[in-house]
Design a protein around this motif. Structure first.
Motif, PDB file in Angstrom:
ATOM      1  N   TRP A 151      29.418-114.624 -68.821  1.00 37.62           N
ATOM      2  CA  TRP A 151      30.713-113.924 -68.805  1.00 37.62           C
ATOM      3  C   TRP A 151      31.466-114.094 -70.121  1.00 37.62           C
ATOM      4  O   TRP A 151      32.699-114.089 -70.137  1.00 37.62           O
ATOM      5  CB  TRP A 151      31.572-114.432 -67.647  1.00 37.62           C
ATOM      6  CG  TRP A 151      31.277-113.780 -66.336  1.00 37.62           C
ATOM      7  CD1 TRP A 151      31.482-112.468 -66.002  1.00 37.62           C
ATOM      8  CD2 TRP A 151      30.756-114.404 -65.160  1.00 37.62           C
ATOM      9  NE1 TRP A 151      31.110-112.245 -64.706  1.00 37.62           N
ATOM     10  CE2 TRP A 151      30.677-113.410 -64.156  1.00 37.62           C
ATOM     11  CE3 TRP A 151      30.359-115.705 -64.853  1.00 37.62           C
ATOM     12  CZ2 TRP A 151      30.202-113.685 -62.884  1.00 37.62           C
ATOM     13  CZ3 TRP A 151      29.890-115.971 -63.589  1.00 37.62           C
ATOM     14  CH2 TRP A 151      29.811-114.973 -62.612  1.00 37.62           C
ATOM     15  N   GLY A 152      30.767-114.286 -71.196  1.00 36.85           N
ATOM     16  CA  GLY A 152      31.438-114.461 -72.486  1.00 36.85           C
ATOM     17  C   GLY A 152      31.665-115.930 -72.784  1.00 36.85           C
ATOM     18  O   GLY A 152      31.388-116.801 -71.943  1.00 36.85           O
TER      19      GLY A 152
ATOM     20  N   ASN B   1      39.768-108.247 -78.060  1.00 35.16           N
ATOM     21  CA  ASN B   1      39.668-109.100 -76.870  1.00 35.16           C
ATOM     22  C   ASN B   1      38.653-110.210 -77.117  1.00 35.16           C
ATOM     23  O   ASN B   1      38.627-111.207 -76.413  1.00 35.16           O
ATOM     24  CB  ASN B   1      39.266-108.282 -75.623  1.00 35.16           C
ATOM     25  CG  ASN B   1      38.073-107.372 -75.856  1.00 35.16           C
ATOM     26  OD1 ASN B   1      37.630-107.183 -76.986  1.00 35.16           O
ATOM     27  ND2 ASN B   1      37.553-106.798 -74.790  1.00 35.16           N
TER      28      ASN B   1
ATOM     29  N   VAL C  50      36.586-116.449 -67.771  1.00 35.65           N
ATOM     30  CA  VAL C  50      38.054-116.337 -67.828  1.00 35.65           C
ATOM     31  C   VAL C  50      38.450-115.064 -67.100  1.00 35.65           C
ATOM     32  O   VAL C  50      37.703-114.101 -67.108  1.00 35.65           O
ATOM     33  CB  VAL C  50      38.648-116.195 -69.259  1.00 35.65           C
ATOM     34  CG1 VAL C  50      39.363-117.432 -69.688  1.00 35.65           C
ATOM     35  CG2 VAL C  50      37.673-115.727 -70.273  1.00 35.65           C
ATOM     36  N   GLY C  51      39.613-115.054 -66.530  1.00 33.84           N
ATOM     37  CA  GLY C  51      40.048-113.876 -65.794  1.00 33.84           C
ATOM     38  C   GLY C  51      39.556-113.943 -64.358  1.00 33.84           C
ATOM     39  O   GLY C  51      38.931-114.924 -63.935  1.00 33.84           O
ATOM     40  N   GLU C  52      39.830-112.858 -63.634  1.00 33.61           N
ATOM     41  CA  GLU C  52      39.518-112.842 -62.202  1.00 33.61           C
ATOM     42  C   GLU C  52      38.080-112.382 -61.968  1.00 33.61           C
ATOM     43  O   GLU C  52      37.392-111.998 -62.896  1.00 33.61           O
ATOM     44  CB  GLU C  52      40.475-111.872 -61.485  1.00 33.61           C
ATOM     45  CG  GLU C  52      41.945-112.083 -61.793  1.00 33.61           C
ATOM     46  CD  GLU C  52      42.417-113.493 -61.496  1.00 33.61           C
ATOM     47  OE1 GLU C  52      42.060-114.017 -60.421  1.00 33.61           O
ATOM     48  OE2 GLU C  52      43.130-114.082 -62.323  1.00 33.61           O
TER      49      GLU C  52
ATOM     50  N   GLY D 217      42.870-109.569 -64.843  1.00 30.84           N
ATOM     51  CA  GLY D 217      42.926-110.739 -65.737  1.00 30.84           C
ATOM     52  C   GLY D 217      42.489-110.348 -67.135  1.00 30.84           C
ATOM     53  O   GLY D 217      41.755-111.086 -67.786  1.00 30.84           O
ATOM     54  N   THR D 218      42.934-109.187 -67.601  1.00 25.25           N
ATOM     55  CA  THR D 218      42.520-108.712 -68.939  1.00 25.25           C
ATOM     56  C   THR D 218      43.157-109.577 -70.020  1.00 25.25           C
ATOM     57  O   THR D 218      44.052-110.382 -69.747  1.00 25.25           O
ATOM     58  CB  THR D 218      42.958-107.247 -69.205  1.00 25.25           C
ATOM     59  OG1 THR D 218      44.381-107.228 -69.386  1.00 25.25           O
ATOM     60  CG2 THR D 218      42.565-106.320 -68.064  1.00 25.25           C
ATOM     61  N   THR D 219      42.736-109.358 -71.249  1.00 24.22           N
ATOM     62  CA  THR D 219      43.331-110.093 -72.372  1.00 24.22           C
ATOM     63  C   THR D 219      44.654-109.446 -72.794  1.00 24.22           C
ATOM     64  O   THR D 219      45.318-109.949 -73.690  1.00 24.22           O
ATOM     65  CB  THR D 219      42.362-110.121 -73.570  1.00 24.22           C
ATOM     66  OG1 THR D 219      42.081-108.766 -73.952  1.00 24.22           O
ATOM     67  CG2 THR D 219      41.071-110.831 -73.232  1.00 24.22           C
TER      68      THR D 219
ATOM     69  N   ILE E  37      42.625-102.869 -74.509  1.00 22.69           N
ATOM     70  CA  ILE E  37      41.228-102.452 -74.640  1.00 22.69           C
ATOM     71  C   ILE E  37      40.876-101.342 -73.638  1.00 22.69           C
ATOM     72  O   ILE E  37      40.379-100.277 -74.033  1.00 22.69           O
ATOM     73  CB  ILE E  37      40.280-103.667 -74.413  1.00 22.69           C
ATOM     74  CG1 ILE E  37      40.633-104.840 -75.334  1.00 22.69           C
ATOM     75  CG2 ILE E  37      38.811-103.268 -74.511  1.00 22.69           C
ATOM     76  CD1 ILE E  37      40.405-104.644 -76.785  1.00 22.69           C
ATOM     77  N   GLY E  38      41.154-101.602 -72.359  1.00 21.68           N
ATOM     78  CA  GLY E  38      40.804-100.623 -71.315  1.00 21.68           C
ATOM     79  C   GLY E  38      41.475 -99.273 -71.553  1.00 21.68           C
ATOM     80  O   GLY E  38      40.796 -98.236 -71.609  1.00 21.68           O
TER      81      GLY E  38
ATOM     82  N   VAL F 186      35.561-106.549 -65.144  1.00 21.53           N
ATOM     83  CA  VAL F 186      34.707-106.423 -66.336  1.00 21.53           C
ATOM     84  C   VAL F 186      35.568-105.938 -67.494  1.00 21.53           C
ATOM     85  O   VAL F 186      36.735-105.605 -67.299  1.00 21.53           O
ATOM     86  CB  VAL F 186      33.582-105.381 -66.088  1.00 21.53           C
ATOM     87  CG1 VAL F 186      32.597-105.880 -65.043  1.00 21.53           C
ATOM     88  CG2 VAL F 186      34.155-104.027 -65.667  1.00 21.53           C
ATOM     89  N   THR F 187      34.985-105.844 -68.671  1.00 19.60           N
ATOM     90  CA  THR F 187      35.687-105.209 -69.766  1.00 19.60           C
ATOM     91  C   THR F 187      35.345-103.718 -69.733  1.00 19.60           C
ATOM     92  O   THR F 187      34.558-103.285 -68.881  1.00 19.60           O
ATOM     93  CB  THR F 187      35.351-105.893 -71.117  1.00 19.60           C
ATOM     94  OG1 THR F 187      36.288-105.426 -72.090  1.00 19.60           O
ATOM     95  CG2 THR F 187      33.920-105.628 -71.566  1.00 19.60           C
TER      96      THR F 187
ATOM     97  N   GLN G  86      31.909-110.098 -75.806  1.00 18.54           N
ATOM     98  CA  GLN G  86      31.890-110.281 -74.354  1.00 18.54           C
ATOM     99  C   GLN G  86      30.446-110.556 -73.904  1.00 18.54           C
ATOM    100  O   GLN G  86      29.723-111.195 -74.639  1.00 18.54           O
ATOM    101  CB  GLN G  86      32.503-109.077 -73.607  1.00 18.54           C
ATOM    102  CG  GLN G  86      34.008-108.946 -73.822  1.00 18.54           C
ATOM    103  CD  GLN G  86      34.347-108.176 -75.080  1.00 18.54           C
ATOM    104  OE1 GLN G  86      33.804-107.122 -75.338  1.00 18.54           O
ATOM    105  NE2 GLN G  86      35.269-108.692 -75.870  1.00 18.54           N
TER     106      GLN G  86
HETATM  107  P1  IMP Z   1      39.750-106.821 -71.324  1.00 18.32           P
HETATM  108  O1  IMP Z   1      38.481-106.762 -72.099  1.00 18.32           O
HETATM  109  O2  IMP Z   1      40.917-107.364 -72.106  1.00 18.32           O
HETATM  110  O3  IMP Z   1      40.070-105.514 -70.641  1.00 18.32           O
HETATM  111  O4  IMP Z   1      39.543-107.881 -70.132  1.00 18.32           O
HETATM  112  C1  IMP Z   1      38.641-107.623 -69.053  1.00 18.32           C
HETATM  113  C2  IMP Z   1      37.923-108.891 -68.613  1.00 18.32           C
HETATM  114  O5  IMP Z   1      37.033-109.293 -69.646  1.00 18.32           O
HETATM  115  C3  IMP Z   1      38.825-110.092 -68.347  1.00 18.32           C
HETATM  116  O6  IMP Z   1      38.243-110.848 -67.306  1.00 18.32           O
HETATM  117  C4  IMP Z   1      38.760-110.887 -69.642  1.00 18.32           C
HETATM  118  O7  IMP Z   1      39.046-112.244 -69.431  1.00 18.32           O
HETATM  119  C5  IMP Z   1      37.305-110.650 -70.024  1.00 18.32           C
HETATM  120  N1  IMP Z   1      37.064-110.767 -71.464  1.00 18.32           N
HETATM  121  C6  IMP Z   1      37.328-109.848 -72.414  1.00 18.32           C
HETATM  122  N2  IMP Z   1      36.929-110.281 -73.615  1.00 18.32           N
HETATM  123  C7  IMP Z   1      36.377-111.488 -73.425  1.00 18.32           C
HETATM  124  C8  IMP Z   1      35.731-112.425 -74.303  1.00 18.32           C
HETATM  125  O8  IMP Z   1      35.571-112.223 -75.509  1.00 18.32           O
HETATM  126  N3  IMP Z   1      35.273-113.569 -73.708  1.00 18.32           N
HETATM  127  C9  IMP Z   1      35.387-113.792 -72.383  1.00 18.32           C
HETATM  128  N4  IMP Z   1      35.961-112.941 -71.537  1.00 18.32           N
HETATM  129  C10 IMP Z   1      36.456-111.793 -72.046  1.00 18.32           C
END
Ligand code: IMP
Length: 429
Positions: free
Chosen positions: A11-12, A38, A272-274, A127-129, A133-134, A237-238, A223
């Motif tokens: 999960w990154g 992100n 990280v995140g949900e 739980g996005t950053t 991004i989305g 997810v992202t 990611q």
């Molecule tokens: P977003 O990419 O900001 O939309 O976040 C969506 C999901 O992806 C969330 O659960 C974030 O925590 C996770 N996420 C996004 N980028 C990373 C990364 O670089 N490492 C780990 N988790 C990430």
């Protein structure tokens, strides 16, 4: 010598930054092909720590660094990062940094939307950053995004902004966000355009030429597979494809250009995140993994959720991600455990299952099946050869290889660049 694509296998936060830096040393060109700011890649060289988010890791070594069309780019964040990198002594100029002219911009209104939606969602949040991004990817696929090539064409820009705001105006109203006018967006873009424009070029062409010239290219994923918009734990997810197949589309090269696919995998699991996480530990073992592994998000500082290594998940990542060899990171975090557990599969409503089902309810209902394995008391930190490792640690790595169906080709034993054990050179494969 071929090219290499690096992707995350969980999960990154698997430690991609260090591995990519190590490989960038051996490459001529480094390319980002998805994601945006992100991502957080930490690179430690001697007493210096570089925290990169949008910049390809090649900048640390002064290699040609390309931000491909598949990336969504917040130009303010990019310029801040360039300033930060320069203040640390790195040379980041248009000679070495290329920004694809067909890449999509993240605007302040994307960040607003990301954060407002998360705040509104309450317990149902992703739980996005919070970096927009989305929403930026939504606009790209919705064919109303602003791309870097548009910055040079004021007339087209006006029409595009109108079109964009026809969509965002209604959303903002619904979410109670203040109105944004076309003039405000135009001013924002005109303010940043002169600073980013020197980097904007047809990246596909520069890359295509580099490949024809036999230069070695490293495709740097961000990611990870389980955050992939198709193959991950959707909707947690992202918003991009993170699998190796995306390297080609997100950089503007053919599918064969990606070369050897290397998956980065942590010796345990974090997220990280949900979203679902079958091996998550809510006890003192999980806490110990988090403390020993310094598991806090690079971008948001949030504590990461921790759990045992999940071989079923990584096995799946290897198949959908196209991973040919694995880099195992942070083995030293497991030093000192009397026994370790590896998840080999699950049960779902009492029936055995050996993969992550696509349905969210099924994912949440998985009960991990564990295999116990003997731990080791000696340290593995800083080991630079296979024979420096305790026998039980070697056994742990070998068992992981068997369960995931791919060889461990590199072992990273500390954040330092040189604390790496190489079993096989990915560029030679
Ligand atoms: P977003 O990419 O900001 O939309 O976040 C969506 C999901 O992806 C969330 O659960 C974030 O925590 C996770 N996420 C996004 N980028 C990373 C990364 O670089 N490492 C780990 N988790 C990430």
């Amino acid at each position: 010598m071929g090219n290499v694509t690096v992707i995350g296998g969980q999960w990154g936060d698997e430690g991609k930054g260090k591995v990519i830096d190590w490989l960038a040393n051996r490459a001529d060109v480094v390319v980002r092909f998805q994601g945006g700011n992100n991502a957080g890649h930490t690179i430690v060289v001697g007493d210096k720590t570089y925290k990169l988010s949008l910049l390809p890791s090649g900048v640390v070594q002064g290699k040609l660094s390309v931000i491909g069309n598949g990336v969504v780019v917040d130009p303010w964040s990019l310029m801040d990062e360039i300033d930060r990198a320069r203040s640390q002594g790195l040379e980041v100029s248009p000679d070495i940094l290329i920004l694809a002219d067909n890449a999509t911009l993240i605007l302040p209104l994307h960040r607003d939307l990301d954060q407002a939606r998360e705040a509104r969602a309450g317990a149902g949040k992703i739980g996005t950053t919070g970096r927009g991004i989305g929403p930026a990817y939504e606009d790209k696929v919705g064919r109303r995004a602003i791309r870097f090539a548009d910055l040079a064409d004021r007339e087209a820009l006006e029409t595009k902004i109108e079109r964009l705001l026809a969509h965002h105006g209604a959303l903002r109203l619904g979410l109670g966000l203040p109105e944004v006018t076309p003039a405000m967006v135009m001013d924002q873009i005109l303010e940043i355009a002169p600073r980013v424009s020197p980097y904007v070029k047809p990246a596909w062409r520069i890359l295509g030429q580099a490949i024809r010239d036999g230069r070695r290219v490293l495709f740097e994923g961000a990611q990870a597979t389980l955050l992939d918009v198709d193959h991950g734990t959707y909707p947690y997810v992202t918003s991009s494809n993170t699998v190796a197949g995306q390297a080609a589309a997100g950089a503007g090269v053919g599918p064969q250009a990606g070369g050897y696919v290397l998956g980065i995998v942590k010796a345990y699991t974090t997220r990280v995140g949900e979203g679902p996480f079958p091996t998550e530990l809510h006890d003192e073992v999980g806490q110990r993994l988090g403390e020993r592994g310094h598991e806090f998000g690079t971008v948001t500082g949030r504590p990461r959720r921790c759990g045992w290594f999940d071989a079923a998940l990584v096995r799946q990542s290897i198949m959908v991600g196209g991973i040919q060899g694995v880099v195992l990171t942070k083995l030293d975090v497991l030093d000192g455990f009397k026994t370790l557990k590896i998840c080999t599969g699950y049960t779902l409503r009492g029936e055995p299952v050996d993969y992550l089902p696509a349905g969210l309810r099924d994912q949440a209902g998985l009960e991990p099946v564990y295999e116990e394995i003997e731990g080791w008391s000696d340290t593995t930190a800083g080991a630079r050869s296979w024979k420096d490792l305790p026998a039980a640690a070697v056994k742990y790595v070998r068992r992981i290889e068997e369960l995931i169906g791919a060889p461990v080709v590199l072992l990273s034993t500390s954040p330092q660049r040189d604390d790496t054990i190489m079993m096989r050179d990915p560029f030679q494969d």
